[in-house]
Motif scaffolding. Structure first.
Motif, PDB file in Angstrom:
ATOM      1  N   UNK A  41      24.532   0.442  65.960  1.00 55.30           N
ATOM      2  CA  UNK A  41      24.379  -0.290  64.704  1.00 55.30           C
ATOM      3  C   UNK A  41      25.057  -1.661  64.782  1.00 55.30           C
ATOM      4  N   UNK A  42      26.200  -1.731  65.443  1.00 55.77           N
ATOM      5  CA  UNK A  42      26.906  -3.011  65.572  1.00 55.77           C
ATOM      6  C   UNK A  42      26.064  -4.019  66.351  1.00 55.77           C
ATOM      7  N   UNK A  43      25.404  -3.572  67.420  1.00 56.28           N
ATOM      8  CA  UNK A  43      24.530  -4.462  68.179  1.00 56.28           C
ATOM      9  C   UNK A  43      23.384  -4.963  67.304  1.00 56.28           C
ATOM     10  N   UNK A  44      22.762  -4.055  66.565  1.00 58.75           N
ATOM     11  CA  UNK A  44      21.644  -4.442  65.698  1.00 58.75           C
ATOM     12  C   UNK A  44      22.097  -5.414  64.615  1.00 58.75           C
ATOM     13  N   UNK A  45      23.269  -5.180  64.060  1.00 56.70           N
ATOM     14  CA  UNK A  45      23.769  -6.063  63.009  1.00 56.70           C
ATOM     15  C   UNK A  45      24.093  -7.452  63.545  1.00 56.70           C
TER      16      UNK A  45
END
Length: 249
Positions: A41-45
């Motif tokens: 999720x951090x990468x996507x954000x």
């Protein structure tokens, strides 16, 4: 070639999927650890714009994500590395939403215009969790979504009482277990695409959703398409694509 987050040895995050398909990669959380989900999720954000969706999220995972992805005005402080270039692109209007029935998690980045009308239907109350996954998926992708639950063939008068609403939809998603007959019935009454979702709801001869799957695949009604057992996400995504195409015509 797409970019793979160098910090992730366990996942190749497809950060270019939004460019190719109009929506970022959706995180299927079943089988992943809590730490893996947060890292993805951090990468996507960091790399993607717009809403982020995760499916098959149990309450414990939601609590973990909510604790580890906290919005703050200081973006640098909420990065894994502390470097500005790794900021998670938080915005003041961002919200973290959890649908416990559909087991979906949405990082919603502000409000968005809703196009068309997708109607999510269930044959029974027990089919609602799968329907909710479809509803959240379609909603987060920018569609107007309405719900109509528990109108199965055991009491067809319930369906006929809502035919005006059903016929106003651009796409109808029908989640049904047991005998799986409702999509065929609706497919013979409307001039819109019907997406059938077999659910694993039923007694032994249901075979975990195989019986309604075969019923739907053998439908004699034209215009009925079928996704996999319990695949609310797939139905919501397909409904969104159809609805968005109709909205652009």
């Amino acid at each position: 070639m797409g970019e793979q987050g160098p910090e992730l040895e366990f996942a190749y995050v497809d950060v270019e999927r939004q460019v190719r398909q109009g929506f970022p990669e959706v995180v299927f959380c079943q089988g992943k650890t809590q730490e893996q989900v947060v890292s993805i999720l951090e990468v996507l954000l960091r790399k993607c714009q717009g809403n982020i969706l995760a499916t098959r999220v149990d309450p414990a995972l939601y609590a973990y994500v909510a604790e580890h992805l906290k919005s703050t005005e200081d973006e640098v402080m909420c990065t894994p590395t502390g470097r500005p270039e790794d900021a998670l692109n938080y915005r003041s209007e961002d919200t973290l939403e959890y649908n416990s029935l559909g087991r979906t998690l949405v990082w919603r980045r502000g409000s968005q215009a809703e196009k068309g009308r997708i109607l999510i239907v269930t044959a029974g109350t027990s089919d609602i969790p799968v329907a909710e996954e479809a509803a959240v998926t379609a909603s987060v992708m920018g569609n107007r979504v309405e719900r109509l639950y528990d109108i199965g063939v055991a009491g067809l008068h319930r369906m006929f009482a809502h035919m005006e609403v059903i016929r106003q939809a651009r796409v109808v998603v029908v989640a049904a277990g047991m005998d799986g007959a409702l999509p065929s019935v609706l497919g013979g009454l409307v001039d819109k695409p019907v997406i059938a979702v077999p659910t694993s709801v039923g007694y032994g001869a249901n075979f975990g959703g195989l019986a309604p799957l075969l019923t739907m695949l053998n439908s004699c009604a034209a215009g009925v398409g079928v996704v996999n057992i319990d695949n609310g996400f797939g139905a919501g995504r397909l409904a969104s694509l159809i609805n968005q195409m109709e909205a652009e015509i």
